[in-house]
Design a protein around this motif. Structure first.
Motif, mmCIF file in Angstrom:
data_model
loop_
_atom_site.group_PDB
_atom_site.id
_atom_site.type_symbol
_atom_site.label_atom_id
_atom_site.label_comp_id
_atom_site.label_asym_id
_atom_site.label_seq_id
_atom_site.Cartn_x
_atom_site.Cartn_y
_atom_site.Cartn_z
ATOM 1 N N ILE A 194 0.793 -1.241 -0.093
ATOM 2 C CA ILE A 194 0.014 0.073 -0.042
ATOM 3 C C ILE A 194 0.896 1.161 0.051
ATOM 4 O O ILE A 194 2.130 1.173 0.442
ATOM 5 N N TYR A 198 -7.420 3.011 -0.854
ATOM 6 C CA TYR A 198 -8.709 2.013 -1.206
ATOM 7 C C TYR A 198 -8.828 1.890 -2.572
ATOM 8 O O TYR A 198 -8.853 0.766 -3.157
ATOM 9 N N ILE A 236 -5.830 -0.138 -4.186
ATOM 10 C CA ILE A 236 -6.148 -1.519 -3.945
ATOM 11 C C ILE A 236 -7.121 -2.052 -4.792
ATOM 12 O O ILE A 236 -6.898 -3.132 -5.477
ATOM 13 N N LYS A 262 -6.437 -4.970 -7.538
ATOM 14 C CA LYS A 262 -7.253 -6.016 -7.628
ATOM 15 C C LYS A 262 -7.897 -6.332 -9.134
ATOM 16 O O LYS A 262 -7.834 -7.449 -9.586
ATOM 17 N N LYS A 288 -2.724 -10.282 -2.218
ATOM 18 C CA LYS A 288 -2.190 -10.069 -1.026
ATOM 19 C C LYS A 288 -1.821 -8.650 -0.849
ATOM 20 O O LYS A 288 -1.082 -8.135 -1.640
ATOM 21 N N VAL A 289 -2.362 -8.176 0.037
ATOM 22 C CA VAL A 289 -2.141 -6.622 0.373
ATOM 23 C C VAL A 289 -1.161 -6.286 1.752
ATOM 24 O O VAL A 289 -1.584 -6.693 2.648
ATOM 25 N N PHE A 309 0.716 -4.263 4.359
ATOM 26 C CA PHE A 309 0.664 -2.940 5.274
ATOM 27 C C PHE A 309 1.979 -2.308 5.599
ATOM 28 O O PHE A 309 1.955 -1.223 5.779
ATOM 29 N N SER A 369 -6.172 -2.810 7.830
ATOM 30 C CA SER A 369 -7.105 -3.961 7.585
ATOM 31 C C SER A 369 -8.211 -3.904 6.893
ATOM 32 O O SER A 369 -8.716 -4.671 6.043
ATOM 33 N N GLY A 411 -8.123 -2.786 3.235
ATOM 34 C CA GLY A 411 -7.743 -3.837 2.328
ATOM 35 C C GLY A 411 -8.834 -4.873 2.037
ATOM 36 O O GLY A 411 -9.099 -5.141 1.105
ATOM 37 N N ALA A 413 -9.159 -7.150 -1.089
ATOM 38 C CA ALA A 413 -8.061 -8.150 -0.817
ATOM 39 C C ALA A 413 -8.539 -9.498 -0.548
ATOM 40 O O ALA A 413 -9.407 -9.965 0.179
ATOM 41 N N ILE A 472 -4.550 -10.274 3.812
ATOM 42 C CA ILE A 472 -3.849 -8.904 4.360
ATOM 43 C C ILE A 472 -2.599 -9.619 4.890
ATOM 44 O O ILE A 472 -2.744 -10.633 5.415
#
Length: 339
Positions: free
Chosen positions: A179, A193, A196, A200, A209-210, A212, A227, A230, A235, A238
């Motif tokens: 991120i 947001y 992501i 995606k 897989k995101v 952090f 969290s 994501g 996601a 996470i």
């Protein structure tokens, strides 16, 4: 902790031009659709999440870490942990030969014992995806690729999406994105947001897989907010960390993320995986994390489709402990391959 004693058994990508506009953000699932309608509503929701009791969180993580398992349950836990590893090499000096060797180890972690489970995946940079795919061809070992200007994430969105397209076009089964921590820490949650969501969409059939980078988020409250961002953005996993900073996966931050995915499924019906990465090196460490999973999220997450370890040296210790259970003695590091 009660664990089973039976061992675990063994896309087309979007091809839009790299300078295409990112796809529009989609509404979050179910009752949370209104949450992401605007930057203001997203901020209001995230800052309305319950504050994290840091002392209580760390105490619970420490208490769960004292649990021990023995004999057949320990043997099961070791095999389960092996099957959950994303065997990883993310170095500037990576070569095709190193990646092929890593793939061979993922397929046969212990060449002297073919009952040893395969690892879940190998994780490499995008330019090594094709080599990794060849190395694990014909098996169920996945190829994960980091992307989005890993590990810092300091690039324009079109560059990040081009990174993702390259990885997916080369055959990546999974994408590990980072991120924009700068945007997050500045309070620009909607930018995080929307990025992501765009990644995606660009990932196609590859699971996302995101990451952090929890060591840079400063507070447990921030980890909880990240969290939820994501998960709301779609996601599939996470993930705590890149493994490239001083503080990576810890029992406490992983416990917090497990609570988040548990609560998210309870409210939406959508299950999201968790991947702690960085700093998990011993069998004892791995067992502690499996206890956290079992006692927090539940047995539904005790599967490599929903829980992974981002690691490389961990596998060697698991193999030595596995050999100890089988033979009654430690074989030593000379009897396992060095990553």
């Amino acid at each position: 902790m009660t664990m089973r004693t039976t061992p675990p058994t063994k896309t087309d990508a979007a091809t839009a031009a790299s300078n295409a506009a990112p796809p529009p953000a989609k509404a979050a699932p179910g009752d949370f659709a209104d949450v992401t309608a605007s930057a203001a509503t997203l901020r209001r929701f995230l800052h309305g999440l319950p504050g994290v009791d840091a002392v209580g969180l760390e105490a619970r993580a420490a208490a769960l870490g004292t649990r021990s398992i023995k004999t057949t349950a320990k043997a099961y836990a070791i095999d389960l942990a092996i099957s959950m590893i994303d065997l990883t090499t993310l170095e500037g000096a990576d070569t095709a030969g190193k990646v092929r060797a890593l793939g061979a180890k993922a397929v046969h972690p212990d060449p002297t014992d073919r009952t040893t489970p395969r690892t879940a995946a190998v994780c490499v940079y995008p330019d090594m995806v094709a080599t990794a795919k060849e190395a694990v061809a014909g098996t169920d070992v996945k190829v994960a690729s980091v992307a989005t200007a890993f590990p810092a994430g300091r690039a324009a969105l079109d560059v990040k999406l081009a990174d993702v397209r390259d990885a997916v076009a080369a055959g990546a089964d999974e994408i590990d994105m980072v991120i924009d921590r700068g945007a997050f820490l500045a309070g620009d949650y909607m930018k995080v947001y929307e990025e992501i969501v765009a990644v995606k969409e660009t990932s196609g059939q590859a699971r996302l897989k995101v990451i952090f980078e929890t060591g840079e988020l400063s507070t447990y409250d921030n980890i909880r907010r990240a969290s939820w961002i994501g998960m709301l953005a779609g996601a599939d996993f996470i993930k705590t960390s890149t493994g490239k900073v001083g503080v990576n996966a810890t029992p406490a931050n992983t416990l917090l993320m497990l609570e988040a995915v548990r609560d998210f499924r309870a409210q939406t019906g959508v299950q999201v995986g968790v991947k702690p990465a960085g700093g998990i090196r011993t069998t004892k460490d791995a067992v502690k994390f499996l206890v956290l999973v079992n006692e927090t999220a539940g047995a539904d997450w005790l599967d490599n489709h929903w829980f992974r370890f981002g690691a490389s040296s961990l596998l060697n210790d698991l193999l030595m402990q596995r050999q100890k259970l089988a033979t009654g003695r430690y074989s030593g590091p000379d009897y396992v391959t060095v990553d």
